[in-house]
Motif scaffolding. Structure first.
Motif, short mmCIF file in Angstrom:
data_model
loop_
_atom_site.label_atom_id
_atom_site.label_comp_id
_atom_site.label_asym_id
_atom_site.label_seq_id
_atom_site.Cartn_x
_atom_site.Cartn_y
_atom_site.Cartn_z
N CYS A 34 -5.37 2.52 -2.64
CA CYS A 34 -4.25 2.21 -3.55
C CYS A 34 -2.92 2.38 -2.83
O CYS A 34 -1.99 1.58 -3.02
CB CYS A 34 -4.30 3.09 -4.80
SG CYS A 34 -5.41 2.48 -6.08
N HIS A 38 -0.66 -0.98 -2.62
CA HIS A 38 0.58 -0.99 -3.38
C HIS A 38 1.80 -0.58 -2.54
O HIS A 38 2.92 -0.67 -3.03
CB HIS A 38 0.46 -0.09 -4.61
CG HIS A 38 -0.51 -0.62 -5.61
ND1 HIS A 38 -0.15 -1.48 -6.62
CD2 HIS A 38 -1.84 -0.44 -5.74
CE1 HIS A 38 -1.22 -1.81 -7.33
NE2 HIS A 38 -2.26 -1.19 -6.81
N ALA A 43 -0.92 4.43 -7.15
CA ALA A 43 -0.87 3.26 -8.03
C ALA A 43 -1.20 3.72 -9.45
O ALA A 43 -1.98 4.65 -9.64
CB ALA A 43 -1.89 2.22 -7.59
N ARG A 71 -9.61 -6.04 -5.17
CA ARG A 71 -8.19 -5.93 -5.51
C ARG A 71 -7.61 -7.34 -5.53
O ARG A 71 -7.88 -8.14 -4.64
CB ARG A 71 -7.47 -5.05 -4.51
CG ARG A 71 -7.98 -3.62 -4.58
CD ARG A 71 -7.40 -2.74 -3.49
NE ARG A 71 -8.03 -1.45 -3.51
CZ ARG A 71 -7.68 -0.44 -4.30
NH1 ARG A 71 -6.69 -0.58 -5.13
NH2 ARG A 71 -8.32 0.71 -4.27
#
Length: 144
Positions: A34, A38, A43, A71
């Motif tokens: 994550c 991100h 995230a 993702r």
């Protein structure tokens, strides 16, 4: 699930979506994937109900990690939009809360995957903290 109609989009607005509700559980995920996906310390994602991709689905691309997690992102602007756990059904998708166009009725209820937490971010709230997922042990201060 909280029920209503909520819309969101990627940064360039090429991809637009709408949902009718949210899971009552939403966590800040501190896993290393994550963080990289991100570009942030963590995230914040939530499972949604009745996801409808309203525009730009042809620009929605996915990356499947070696652990089976998928993702989703916009191929035009790169916005990180969604997460699907390995082996999960499409209706179990989670969306990045920050991609919604309006405030959503979500209460963050945990920090998860703190075993991967970055050292430069201090958690100062009193939410439950888990070393791994919600089913794991409570995270202890200083253990990372």
């Amino acid at each position: 699930m909280v029920n209503a109609k909520y819309s969101g989009r990627c940064l360039c607005s090429k991809i637009q979506f709408q949902v009718s509700g949210f899971s009552s559980e939403a966590a800040h995920c501190h896993c290393s994937m994550c963080q990289k996906f991100h570009g942030s310390a963590f995230a914040t994602l939530v499972a949604v109900k009745d996801l409808e991709w309203r525009q730009g689905v042809e620009s929605l691309k996915s990356y499947q990690a070696s652990n089976g997690v998928k993702r989703y992102f916009c191929e035009v602007c790169g916005s990180s939009l969604a997460f699907l756990a390995a082996g999960a059904e499409d209706q179990d998708i989670e969306l990045a809360i920050a991609c919604f166009d309006q405030q959503v009725p979500i209460n963050i209820d945990a920090h998860i995957f703190l075993s991967s937490k970055v050292s430069w971010h201090e958690i100062t709230d009193s939410l439950p903290k888990f070393d791994h997922g919600r089913d794991g042990d409570l995270w202890e201060e200083g253990k990372s």
